[in-house]
Design an enzyme around this catalytic site. Sequence first.
Site, PDB file in Angstrom:
ATOM      1  N   HIS A   1       0.910  -1.155   0.085  1.00  0.00           N
ATOM      2  CA  HIS A   1      -0.088  -0.095   0.032  1.00  0.00           C
ATOM      3  C   HIS A   1       0.774   1.048  -0.004  1.00  0.00           C
ATOM      4  O   HIS A   1       0.985   2.046   0.859  1.00  0.00           O
ATOM      5  CB  HIS A   1      -1.067   0.139   1.166  1.00  0.00           C
ATOM      6  CG  HIS A   1      -2.098  -0.847   1.074  1.00  0.00           C
ATOM      7  ND1 HIS A   1      -2.922  -1.190   2.192  1.00  0.00           N
ATOM      8  CD2 HIS A   1      -2.590  -1.513  -0.045  1.00  0.00           C
ATOM      9  CE1 HIS A   1      -4.045  -2.196   1.955  1.00  0.00           C
ATOM     10  NE2 HIS A   1      -3.847  -2.331   0.255  1.00  0.00           N
TER      11      HIS A   1
ATOM     12  N   HIS B   1     -12.024  -9.104  -5.899  1.00  0.00           N
ATOM     13  CA  HIS B   1     -11.417  -7.829  -5.392  1.00  0.00           C
ATOM     14  C   HIS B   1     -10.501  -7.343  -6.469  1.00  0.00           C
ATOM     15  O   HIS B   1      -9.874  -7.954  -7.331  1.00  0.00           O
ATOM     16  CB  HIS B   1     -10.719  -8.199  -4.157  1.00  0.00           C
ATOM     17  CG  HIS B   1     -10.114  -6.906  -3.630  1.00  0.00           C
ATOM     18  ND1 HIS B   1     -10.624  -5.666  -3.578  1.00  0.00           N
ATOM     19  CD2 HIS B   1      -8.771  -6.690  -2.842  1.00  0.00           C
ATOM     20  CE1 HIS B   1      -9.773  -4.678  -2.735  1.00  0.00           C
ATOM     21  NE2 HIS B   1      -8.793  -5.193  -2.377  1.00  0.00           N
TER      22      HIS B   1
ATOM     23  N   GLU C   1      -8.386  -4.592  -6.281  1.00  0.00           N
ATOM     24  CA  GLU C   1      -6.900  -3.697  -5.908  1.00  0.00           C
ATOM     25  C   GLU C   1      -6.107  -4.602  -6.953  1.00  0.00           C
ATOM     26  O   GLU C   1      -6.007  -5.669  -7.025  1.00  0.00           O
ATOM     27  CB  GLU C   1      -6.631  -3.854  -4.471  1.00  0.00           C
ATOM     28  CG  GLU C   1      -5.933  -2.899  -3.989  1.00  0.00           C
ATOM     29  CD  GLU C   1      -5.690  -2.701  -2.576  1.00  0.00           C
ATOM     30  OE1 GLU C   1      -6.317  -3.438  -1.827  1.00  0.00           O
ATOM     31  OE2 GLU C   1      -4.870  -1.738  -2.066  1.00  0.00           O
TER      32      GLU C   1
ATOM     33  N   ASP D   1      -3.109  -5.494  -6.354  1.00  0.00           N
ATOM     34  CA  ASP D   1      -2.302  -6.611  -6.248  1.00  0.00           C
ATOM     35  C   ASP D   1      -2.867  -8.066  -6.619  1.00  0.00           C
ATOM     36  O   ASP D   1      -2.281  -9.333  -6.795  1.00  0.00           O
ATOM     37  CB  ASP D   1      -1.988  -6.755  -4.906  1.00  0.00           C
ATOM     38  CG  ASP D   1      -3.165  -6.617  -3.930  1.00  0.00           C
ATOM     39  OD1 ASP D   1      -3.962  -5.902  -4.204  1.00  0.00           O
ATOM     40  OD2 ASP D   1      -3.131  -7.194  -2.605  1.00  0.00           O
TER      41      ASP D   1
ATOM     42  N   HIS E   1     -11.915  -5.773   2.365  1.00  0.00           N
ATOM     43  CA  HIS E   1     -11.904  -4.444   2.792  1.00  0.00           C
ATOM     44  C   HIS E   1     -12.314  -3.269   1.920  1.00  0.00           C
ATOM     45  O   HIS E   1     -12.079  -1.913   2.363  1.00  0.00           O
ATOM     46  CB  HIS E   1     -10.402  -4.212   3.423  1.00  0.00           C
ATOM     47  CG  HIS E   1      -9.547  -4.045   2.208  1.00  0.00           C
ATOM     48  ND1 HIS E   1      -8.571  -2.842   2.074  1.00  0.00           N
ATOM     49  CD2 HIS E   1      -8.960  -4.947   1.217  1.00  0.00           C
ATOM     50  CE1 HIS E   1      -7.594  -3.095   1.180  1.00  0.00           C
ATOM     51  NE2 HIS E   1      -8.034  -4.290   0.801  1.00  0.00           N
TER      52      HIS E   1
ATOM     53  N   ASP F   1      -8.744 -11.116   0.419  1.00  0.00           N
ATOM     54  CA  ASP F   1      -7.928 -10.383   1.518  1.00  0.00           C
ATOM     55  C   ASP F   1      -8.153 -11.009   2.859  1.00  0.00           C
ATOM     56  O   ASP F   1      -7.306 -11.104   3.522  1.00  0.00           O
ATOM     57  CB  ASP F   1      -8.032  -8.861   1.489  1.00  0.00           C
ATOM     58  CG  ASP F   1      -7.272  -8.158   0.295  1.00  0.00           C
ATOM     59  OD1 ASP F   1      -5.978  -8.797   0.276  1.00  0.00           O
ATOM     60  OD2 ASP F   1      -7.485  -7.196  -0.109  1.00  0.00           O
TER      61      ASP F   1
ATOM     62  N   TYR G   1      -2.284  -7.494   9.806  1.00  0.00           N
ATOM     63  CA  TYR G   1      -3.037  -7.680   8.858  1.00  0.00           C
ATOM     64  C   TYR G   1      -4.453  -7.047   8.999  1.00  0.00           C
ATOM     65  O   TYR G   1      -5.033  -6.026   8.750  1.00  0.00           O
ATOM     66  CB  TYR G   1      -3.223  -8.841   8.022  1.00  0.00           C
ATOM     67  CG  TYR G   1      -3.568  -8.761   6.430  1.00  0.00           C
ATOM     68  CD1 TYR G   1      -2.687  -8.759   5.420  1.00  0.00           C
ATOM     69  CD2 TYR G   1      -4.953  -8.516   6.046  1.00  0.00           C
ATOM     70  CE1 TYR G   1      -3.298  -8.296   4.261  1.00  0.00           C
ATOM     71  CE2 TYR G   1      -5.600  -8.317   4.929  1.00  0.00           C
ATOM     72  CZ  TYR G   1      -4.531  -8.317   3.947  1.00  0.00           C
ATOM     73  OH  TYR G   1      -5.091  -8.461   2.649  1.00  0.00           O
TER      74      TYR G   1
ATOM     75  N   HIS H   1      -3.416 -13.828   0.173  1.00  0.00           N
ATOM     76  CA  HIS H   1      -1.924 -13.696   0.721  1.00  0.00           C
ATOM     77  C   HIS H   1      -1.719 -14.372   1.599  1.00  0.00           C
ATOM     78  O   HIS H   1      -2.603 -14.729   2.529  1.00  0.00           O
ATOM     79  CB  HIS H   1      -1.945 -11.805   1.324  1.00  0.00           C
ATOM     80  CG  HIS H   1      -2.515 -10.888   0.382  1.00  0.00           C
ATOM     81  ND1 HIS H   1      -1.323 -10.583  -0.712  1.00  0.00           N
ATOM     82  CD2 HIS H   1      -3.569 -10.096   0.466  1.00  0.00           C
ATOM     83  CE1 HIS H   1      -2.016  -9.408  -1.297  1.00  0.00           C
ATOM     84  NE2 HIS H   1      -2.993  -9.323  -0.508  1.00  0.00           N
TER      85      HIS H   1
HETATM   86 FE1  FEO Z   1      -7.176  -5.168  -0.917  1.00  0.00          FE
HETATM   87 FE2  FEO Z   1      -4.560  -7.608  -1.401  1.00  0.00          FE
HETATM   88  O1  FEO Z   1      -5.641  -6.184  -1.742  1.00  0.00           O
END
Ligand code: FEO
Length: 392
Positions: free
Chosen positions: A24, A80, A82, A84, A146, A165, A193, A226
């Site tokens: 981030h 999601h 994002e 990543d 999130h 996530d 996290y 992750h």
């Molecule tokens: Fe919200 Fe692992 O990205």
Amino acid sequence: MSSVQIKPNVYWVGAVDWNIRTFHGPAYSTPRGTTYNAYLVVDDQITLVDTVYGPFAEDLIRHIGEIIDPSKIDNVIINHIESDHIGAFPEIMKLNPKAKVYATANAEKGIKKLFFTDYNITVVKTGDSINTGKYTFSFIEAPMLHWPDSMFTYISELKLLLPNDAFGQHYASNFRFADEVDLGLVMFEAQKYYANILNPFSRLVLKKLEEVAELGLEIDMIAPSHGFIWRGNPEVIIEAYQRWAQGAAEKKIVIAYDTMWQSTAKLAHALLEGVTDAGYRGILYQISKSDHNDIITNIFDARGVFIGSPTYYNDTLTTVSPLLDELIGLKAEGKFGLAFGSQGWAGGAAKTIEAKLKSAGVELAAPAFTVKWVPTEEELDQARSLARSILS
Ligand code: FEO
């Protein structure tokens, strides 16, 4: 690394990022690196659940290629958007231009704005499902866990939850399962996290956990996007999320300070002695020498937080306010706090600390404890007594 079978016909095809040290942007320290987990489910139709960060697209495609022809994907589920997780999505879609994409309404909007391309997206919501032959993929929207677009995917026949996530940890490894490594370290990274990403959404986490329980899903494996996969006993991480979301706190005080000429440091150590006398675990951090995310992780399950700074231009030292600002964003509700510090010609730091602690939801346990110049032995005794009386 190679692909890894995690269930019959289900393969981890993600990527391991050993060298990432912040996530981030600069906001989240990742001393153990991370992984971007994507999962391939081989059935009459081939389904890819999530992708990886863009620079790792080659790894993803190579791992898929160990199992099937990477241009034979029928469905791509995007839990999601994002970067990543969706960064390698355009590469997958170049190879599979006719693949059907499944995502929430918010994700669909985001995908258009991220890639300026019209993909074949089917918008799904909680209760919707697709069947690929033997397997049924059900979708559970998880807004603000999130991001507003987030969702979980559940494969009932495999008792497998793919929550993106949620339940993840930033932890690079050549192993894929939490039971293959030191569980204490995995739980620390999972807690970090939660504290640094999910904590502001704890009420939604609790609601989502209740909703999942009410759906009566049988889950024997949770494969997040992750870190390590939870198998056999995924209750370990579900119960931890319940505790964390409920704000469970240890008998622990975090004392975080910075110092110019050691006066505030002396007060911090005196407060720690009082904390120790009171039978609490105390953790001391000099903010400029410590990892902010570790401080926040420890504040997250502490009962109290004492923040110290000398006054510098009528305010805190420049290292102290950023930590307080992070606390405001991440919330520290249900805790008590204390501002402390030393000042020379003029004060101001304690006022800022108190205001910011209150904005973070911390209740002040006592008026700020401040001294002029260097603390006397008597003032250090007063600091010890103050900590003891707050904790009595
Ligand atoms: Fe919200 Fe692992 O990205």
